[in-house]
Design an enzyme around this catalytic site. Structure first.
Site, short mmCIF file in Angstrom:
data_model
loop_
_atom_site.label_atom_id
_atom_site.label_comp_id
_atom_site.label_asym_id
_atom_site.label_seq_id
_atom_site.Cartn_x
_atom_site.Cartn_y
_atom_site.Cartn_z
N HIS A 174 36.91 35.33 35.60
CA HIS A 174 37.78 36.39 35.07
C HIS A 174 37.41 36.67 33.61
O HIS A 174 38.13 36.32 32.68
CB HIS A 174 39.22 35.88 35.21
CG HIS A 174 40.31 36.86 34.92
ND1 HIS A 174 40.34 37.68 33.81
CD2 HIS A 174 41.45 37.12 35.60
CE1 HIS A 174 41.45 38.39 33.82
NE2 HIS A 174 42.15 38.06 34.90
N GLU A 278 35.31 41.25 36.12
CA GLU A 278 35.46 39.96 36.78
C GLU A 278 34.53 39.85 37.99
O GLU A 278 34.62 40.67 38.91
CB GLU A 278 36.92 39.77 37.19
CG GLU A 278 37.87 39.95 36.01
CD GLU A 278 39.34 39.99 36.41
OE1 GLU A 278 39.72 39.29 37.36
OE2 GLU A 278 40.11 40.74 35.76
C1 BG6 Z 1 43.65 40.53 36.59
C2 BG6 Z 1 44.52 41.10 37.66
O1 BG6 Z 1 42.51 39.99 37.16
O2 BG6 Z 1 44.36 39.49 35.92
C3 BG6 Z 1 45.78 41.65 37.02
O3 BG6 Z 1 43.81 42.10 38.37
C4 BG6 Z 1 46.48 40.56 36.23
O4 BG6 Z 1 46.63 42.15 38.03
C5 BG6 Z 1 45.50 39.96 35.24
O5 BG6 Z 1 47.59 41.10 35.56
C6 BG6 Z 1 46.07 38.83 34.40
O6 BG6 Z 1 46.61 37.82 35.19
P1 BG6 Z 1 47.29 36.57 34.55
O7 BG6 Z 1 47.81 35.75 35.69
O8 BG6 Z 1 46.22 35.83 33.78
O9 BG6 Z 1 48.37 37.08 33.64
#
Ligand code: BG6
Length: 305
Positions: A174, A278
């Site tokens: 990510h 990602e």
């Molecule tokens: C992204 C998702 O990969 O991560 C989003 O597509 C999400 O929907 C974002 O809000 C952040 O996620 P988190 O759990 O780290 O707050």
């Protein structure tokens, strides 16, 4: 938590790889070579820094990130595994507290090895199924994550099914990229792909424009794509290229104004300075591994000026 002194005794390479207590006292490995400086926390096997020589940071980090056991680090490269987003109902266990994006980013990984390379250094971290992971996900697995910091940053996540039945999982590297101005950035590489638009009830939508541009919150899962993406960033005068193997989906995300405000570990005015590209296998592109089989997901992040 394994202490830095023990890890240094086992793995440190003078002037190249050292462990210390990083933010929040969490154990951090710094890889510092003439080519680049990188930092990796054992908490989540989380890469929080990649600065190629004479360049501004490639990875965005939120100034408000937690650095605390049990909480995800905001920025850098969280590993999402074995699910992406909320846990799907078909894999739900009795535990309704299943964390978003899986448990890998919340757990302390082990250090397997640290290696000096001609132009940088690499580390291999590992995580295996345990009674703790099995309360959230029943599969037996072992994961090895290789981080190579050289002129490029290469991230490689190899997951092996160590159990006796097939194992199905989602995974994502990510990657939060640091950019000059989201409204001036464009991303190339996903032309003609179909994306699930999470801003519109995950409706499948064709990417007609060859370039993705940002004018509002954007949360998209691009399907059936193995292409590299290039982030063109005129404000910083550079391009970042994210190439990949073993990946059939790409997620693009920027929270914009309201979502940034709603996240307690993200500054209200940080959203113009980041975009997530990602490298992943999610939704219908989840991986199913036969017993004994291994799948490897790799992302290579490079800058062009
Ligand atoms: C992204 C998702 O990969 O991560 C989003 O597509 C999400 O929907 C974002 O809000 C952040 O996620 P988190 O759990 O780290 O707050």
């Amino acid at each position: 938590m394994t202490d830095p002194i023990t890890l240094n005794n086992q793995f440190a390479i003078p002037n190249l790889a050292t462990f210390d207590a990083g933010k929040g006292g969490l154990t951090r490995l710094t890889l510092k070579s003439p080519a680049a400086t990188a930092e990796v926390y054992l908490h989540g096997a989380h890469v929080t820094r990649f600065d190629p020589r004479d360049q501004p940071p490639v990875l965005f980090m939120s100034a408000l990130s937690h650095f605390q056991p049990g909480k995800a680090i905001r920025g850098g490269v969280p590993i999402c595994f074995p699910w992406f987003g909320p846990k799907a109902p078909d894999t739900k266990t009795a535990d309704a507290q299943a964390p978003a994006h899986g448990f890998a980013r919340l757990m302390e990984w082990n250090v397997d090895s640290v290696t000096a390379l001609k132009t940088g250094a690499s580390v291999v971290l590992s995580l295996a199924s345990s009674p703790e992971t099995k309360t959230l996900w029943p599969a037996d697995f072992s994961a090895k994550y290789t981080v190579t910091a050289a002129e490029q940053l290469t991230l490689s996540l190899a997951v092996t099914n160590t159990g006796t039945t097939p194992a199905k999982f989602e995974e994502a590297l990510h990657t939060y990229l640091s950019i000059g101005d989201i409204e001036a950035v464009s991303i190339e590489g996903l032309a003609n792909a179909t994306y699930l638009d999470k801003m519109n009830a995950a409706t499948p939508t064709p990417q007609d424009d060859p370039l993705i541009r940002f004018t509002a919150e954007n949360d998209r899962v691009y399907l059936d794509t193995q292409s590299a993406c290039t982030v063109r960033d005129p404000a910083l005068g550079r391009q970042i290229r994210i190439a990949k193997t073993g990946s059939h989906t790409t997620v693009i995300w920027n929270p914009w104004i309201a979502k940034a405000k709603a996240m307690s570990d993200f500054g209200d005015s940080e959203w113009p300075a980041m975009v997530c590209v990602e490298t992943c296998n999610v939704a219908d592109y989840a991986i199913t591994l036969a017993p004994g089989a291994t799948h490897t997901l790799t992302a290579t992040i490079a800058t062009l000026r």
